[in-house]
Every structure is written in structure tokens, then in C-alpha cells.
Design an enzyme around this catalytic site. Sequence first.
Site, PDB file in Angstrom:
ATOM      1  N   CYS A  48       0.831  -1.211   0.000  1.00 14.43           N
ATOM      2  CA  CYS A  48       0.000   0.000   0.000  1.00 14.43           C
ATOM      3  C   CYS A  48       0.865   1.260   0.000  1.00 14.43           C
ATOM      4  CB  CYS A  48      -0.889  -0.040   1.238  1.00 14.43           C
ATOM      5  SG  CYS A  48      -1.689   1.509   1.630  1.00 14.43           S
ATOM      6  N   CYS A 108       2.797  22.988   5.317  1.00 13.71           N
ATOM      7  CA  CYS A 108       2.741  21.527   5.130  1.00 13.71           C
ATOM      8  C   CYS A 108       3.840  21.098   4.162  1.00 13.71           C
ATOM      9  CB  CYS A 108       1.364  21.102   4.624  1.00 13.71           C
ATOM     10  SG  CYS A 108       0.905  21.887   3.076  1.00 13.71           S
TER      11      CYS A 108
END
Length: 453
Positions: free
Chosen positions: A80, A411
Site C-alpha cells: 500500500c 505543510c
Amino acid sequence: MDAIQKNEVIEGKVIDLTHEGHGVVKLDRYPIFVPNALINETIEFKVIKVKKNFAIGKLLEIKKESEERVEPPCVYYHKCGGCQLQHMTYQAQLNMKKEQVVNLFHRKADFKDTIIHDTIGMDNPWFYRNKSQVPVGKNNENKVITGFYRQRSHDIIDMDECLIQDNMHQDVLNQLKLWFNELNISIYNERKKQGLMRHVVIRTGHHSRELMVVFVTNGKKFKQSDVLTEKLVAAFPEIVSVKHNVNDTHSNVIMGETSYTLYGKDEIQDTLSDVTFKISDQSFYQINSIQTEKLYQRAIEYAELKGEETILDTYCGIGTIGLYMAPKAQHVYGVEIVAEAIADAKQNATLNQFENTTFVCGKAEEVILKWKAQGIKPDVVMVDPPRKGCDETFLETLLELNPRKIVYISCNPSTQQRDAQQLAQRYKLTQITPVDMFPHTTHVETVAQFERR
């Protein structure tokens, strides 16, 4: 050194990590990046890509293991693309994130005097995501699958559990998967651009425990919406809102512009400290509520508020940081280019009975000049831009505005570093704190304090 060949098998020692968490092996100063390798490990790897300035290797064997290596607890980890750092201890992840910031500000730019604090981590760095956006597809046996994409691909890894999203989300997804199969729901095929169900988006109020489920479909017609909604609400009493979002554009954007409420409320509520927020399916709201409180708390400390300050909150979104600061300031002015976000911010101000806030829709650099012309002079400017950082015109306007302090949340520390160099003409970058908003991933959020020289 002889040129490195593709498919060559090499043994080497890892001396560093990239910002993506890949191990770095150097052969005569030529770097080879090897995913899943850790500092101080002796590894055997196969060269899979050779470029002029670097190569990429595939880890074959760890000859000498790092003390910071752990067994990833997630069974899907190696397939994943959701997490990248589960193979290292949590403390090592926090150290790596601080090191990224040190590298950007102390080594690659001239901010040697800036204090860089240790990364603020979580006591329990699992099940933290209050929002899940999960693609829906079908496997080779024509069964419905839901899960995250394989790394660097759009192949869905079918998952029955996820260790970083809110526990309730996976229960809902597992149940929906069964019902999609049972009711023979049409599933979107990304390659053919046909079919109905594209994504399921789930949002939780971390403190309120209110749950919203959004079906994202390719087109308006959604015959089984009533049956699905009925089943969902009966099975999960925490659900207070079920929505239908239409996205018939064939792009990577997850949600379309139009949403309909199928059941319950249009929004869910959540609280950060004592401030309540209404969150719609499209609202930008920080993914990790526990860490958001720590991030905003540090931002308030950096603003050094005494209660009589005028605060300017640029890129304000639904007003989260501005409203968080409103009880500690004289007045908060917020500006944001997204009209729906400003409507939410005003609603959130009313909800909390804050009368010392003003929210305006528009380009930050234009609105703040209008405010300046009206004699509004901020003491502190809050900046929380998207990943691409601040617009150059905006930074010029900010320098013209000349506030006492700038508190910059980012961010993406590399665009923050670039913007800091422009602000350095008039401001001293005094300190930065990295905050781990997304444990087990390579992302790091930072909050920086700038003081007028």
C-alpha cells in the site's frame, strides 16, 4: 569508479535518508537511493534505475540491521502507498522529520541562528485520520474492493483494516463493500471511464464522534442511494449525515463541486480545544485533530498574544486557526479565496459567539491592502498556505504591511524555506517547530516564528 550498471547487485552501507525516507548509499560520492533501508545498515541491493546524478536500488538483503528497524504492524504495508515509514521506530521517524527541517534551514539556506525544536509527536500514533477518501474498484473475480492505491500506481490494494484511519471508518467500508456486491452497484472503471461508484469519503468529528459518509459517483443517477442509506443508518447509529457527491470529470480530483444530502445534517461538528467547527463534505479541516491542537497551541505561543492584538489570518479556510486565536486577541481578520470556506468561517464564528472576527473572500494580497487603506494594522499575521507556498506578490504585500510578528504554518518545509528567504529582508526567523501531523508517512508540518528586525 567504474560506471554503475542496471541490474548490478551491490553491497554497501547506508549513510543517510532522503526526505522520502529512502536509504542513501554512496559509491565514490555517487548516491544510490534504496527504499526501506535505514541509516547504519549494511545492505545488498540490485540497481534498478541509473541516472546521471543518482541511481535507485531495490533492497535484497539486510546484512547488518539498524537498531531503529521494526516489523511493520500493518499487513498491507509493503504493497500500500498510504504509509512509508512503518519499518522504523516512531522516535526514528520524529528524528528524521526534524533532520529534514535542519537540512533545509541550517544547511541549504542561511538560517544558522534559527532554533529548530524537536518534532512534536503523538502519544499513540495510530488511528488518527478523521477523514478517509477511499477508491472503489473491482478485482479479477469481479468482486468489489476498497483500499488505498499501490505505491506510484492506481491499482487498488483491497484492505479490511487500516492502522492510521479512525477505527469506525474501516467498519463502515467493510460493510459497504458487502452491500455493493449484494446490491450489484455499478462500480467506476478508471481505465474505461465508465461505471458509477468512484470513492467513499468518510469524516469523523474526533471529539464529537459524529460520522459523515459521502458517496462520490460518476453522474447524478444513483438508484440504490435510498437502500444504501437506510442500511448504513441502521447499522451505524453514529452516522448523522449521508451525502451524494457528483464527480463526472475524468481527472484525479476526488470530489466534484455538487453534493446532495441524502440523510441527516449537511455538516458534522467537531471541537478543537473549546472552539466548535461545522465541517461539510468539502471543507478543509486538518486530518489529525489531536496534533492540530498541539500545532495551533505552538502557533499561539509564537504569536505571544496579550489580548489586545489585531490578528490577520491569511489563507484562513473555514477559520480554524483564526477562531482558535479569537478568545486571546482583540480582533481577527480572515481572508481566503474560496467563497464556501468563508461562508463556513462566518458560520463557525456565529456558532462560537465570537463578535471580534471579520472574514472576507478574495485574494489575500488585494484584501489586506484594502484593510491597510482603512487603517487596519495587524500586530500578528498568520500564514498557512497550500503546498506550493506563498505567492510572491503576497509576500511583497506582507513586507509592506510590516507586522510585528509573522507566524507561518507550512505543510511543505521546502516552500516555507524559499518564502523565508524573501521575508529575511525585514524579519528574523527565530524558531521553528516540526509537528508530526501524519505519523508513519514522510510528511511533516512546521510552524515558524518571524520577528521584525
